[in-house]
Scaffold this motif. Structure first.
Motif, short mmCIF file in Angstrom:
data_model
loop_
_atom_site.label_atom_id
_atom_site.label_comp_id
_atom_site.label_asym_id
_atom_site.label_seq_id
_atom_site.Cartn_x
_atom_site.Cartn_y
_atom_site.Cartn_z
N ASN A 1 -8.47 0.60 -5.25
CA ASN A 1 -8.28 1.99 -5.68
C ASN A 1 -7.36 2.15 -6.89
N ILE B 1 -10.38 5.07 1.44
CA ILE B 1 -9.05 5.47 1.88
C ILE B 1 -8.28 6.13 0.75
N ASP B 2 -7.52 7.18 1.08
CA ASP B 2 -6.73 7.89 0.08
C ASP B 2 -5.40 7.18 -0.10
N ALA B 3 -5.46 5.99 -0.66
CA ALA B 3 -4.27 5.17 -0.87
C ALA B 3 -4.61 4.12 -1.91
N ASP C 1 4.29 2.98 -6.53
CA ASP C 1 3.34 1.89 -6.35
C ASP C 1 3.85 0.60 -6.99
N SER D 1 0.84 -1.19 0.00
CA SER D 1 0.00 0.00 0.00
C SER D 1 0.87 1.24 0.00
N VAL D 2 0.46 2.26 -0.76
CA VAL D 2 1.12 3.57 -0.73
C VAL D 2 0.01 4.63 -0.75
N THR D 3 0.29 5.76 -0.19
CA THR D 3 -0.71 6.83 -0.16
C THR D 3 -0.98 7.34 -1.57
N GLY D 4 -2.14 7.97 -1.74
CA GLY D 4 -2.47 8.53 -3.05
C GLY D 4 -1.46 9.55 -3.51
N THR D 5 -0.94 10.36 -2.58
CA THR D 5 0.08 11.36 -2.93
C THR D 5 1.35 10.69 -3.41
N SER D 6 1.81 9.66 -2.70
CA SER D 6 3.03 8.96 -3.11
C SER D 6 2.87 8.32 -4.47
#
Length: 300
Positions: free
Chosen positions: A257, A267-269, A83, A66-71
């Motif tokens: 996502n 979740i933002d990821a 990702d 998992s990685v955040t949406g920003t990353s």
């Protein structure tokens, strides 16, 4: 042999062949050398080797990345996207977890969080439980004779008649150095002065009963060069060793996502989970061997 009255007695015709009848002591060994029947004989009773039932459980392996949406949206200067790197790392962790269990796993069945949980027997535990004579803990020093004796029992059982005398020998870093030291101390060799490099390195050795292809296994060095796993060797008869997957449970990837993938709780990821349900199959544990605690080589 004309009759078998019970499990500890037989009735025989003495002096049936060319050897005269003679007294037989209690400790004399008798050998069966085939069978013979008269003409027009009645069909003999069937003989069967009753198989031993060995069970193993399927084990569920799960790893998530998992990685955040920003990353995930950040551009990187070198390498793949964040990702994709995380996804590759997850696949590596998943493979490592499975391979460790295939080697060191131990059988268990119980419950966790109200649901069944199972772990499988790995190859080492199979050998330990079913062929204890093939497990050796080496002493403070190991000679060639001792190494040969420790590995010899795995050739008493044949799984593949086409290739009965070859084993793969997984070793840790210390064990590999000890095997090299044993070979060096028990050999005579010359290094030509015209060569630009010297030393010895070999990945195969032979005993009177078979051949070993030696491979330094990364997992045996997983906890450092002084850990007990690094001092191990595992002789594997590849024809006796396999894996089996639960139907429909070969490695599955479920992402969230990502493009075309379901949203996971808002979740933002982004991420995903790898799931595998499988077990270790060992058809002939006695064709394998385990060595522990290699410490130093010696002459002999």
């Amino acid at each position: 042999v004309t009759a078998v009255p019970d499990a500890t007695h037989i009735t025989v015709t003495r002096a049936f062949g060319t050897v005269a009848g003679a007294a037989i002591g209690n400790t004399v060994r008798l050998y069966m050398v085939g069978n013979a029947y008269e003409e027009a004989s009645v069909r003999p009773l069937s003989v069967i080797i009753a198989p031993t039932r060995i069970i193993n459980y399927t084990q569920i392996f799960r790893n998530t990345w998992s990685v955040t949406g920003t990353s995930a949206a950040t551009s990187v200067i070198a390498g793949g996207s964040i990702d994709s790197e995380s996804r590759q790392d997850c696949a590596m962790f998943h493979a490592i977890d499975i391979e460790k269990a295939l080697l060191w796993g131990q059988l268990f069945a119980g419950t966790r969080n109200g649901y069944p949980i199972r772990t499988m027997n790995g190859l080492i535990n199979y050998v330990t439980q079913q062929a204890a004579g093939n497990v050796t803990t080496l002493g403070a020093t190991t000679t060639w004779t001792q190494l040969e004796a420790a590995l010899d029992p795995c050739f008493a059982q044949v799984t593949d008649p086409k290739n009965p005398s070859e084993r793969l020998l997984f070793v840790g870093g210390i064990m590999r150095r000890i095997v090299h030291a044993i070979a060096r101390l028990n050999s005579t060799y010359q290094i030509s002065t015209s060569e630009t490099s010297g030393g010895l390195q070999f990945d195969e050795f032979r005993t009177p009963r078979g051949r070993f292809n030696m491979v330094e296994h990364p997992l045996f060095n997983a906890f450092g060069s002084t850990a007990s796993w690094s001092k191990m060797a595992l002789a594997v008869d590849l024809t006796s060793f396999n894996v089996a997957y639960m139907t429909g449970r070969k490695t599955q990837s479920r992402e969230f996502n990502m493009a075309g993938a379901p949203v996971d709780n808002g979740i933002d990821a982004v991420g995903g989970t790898l799931t595998t349900e499988m077990t270790c199959l060992v058809k002939n544990a006695a064709a394998n061997a385990v060595l522990y605690n290699a410490t130093a080589g010696a002459v002999g």
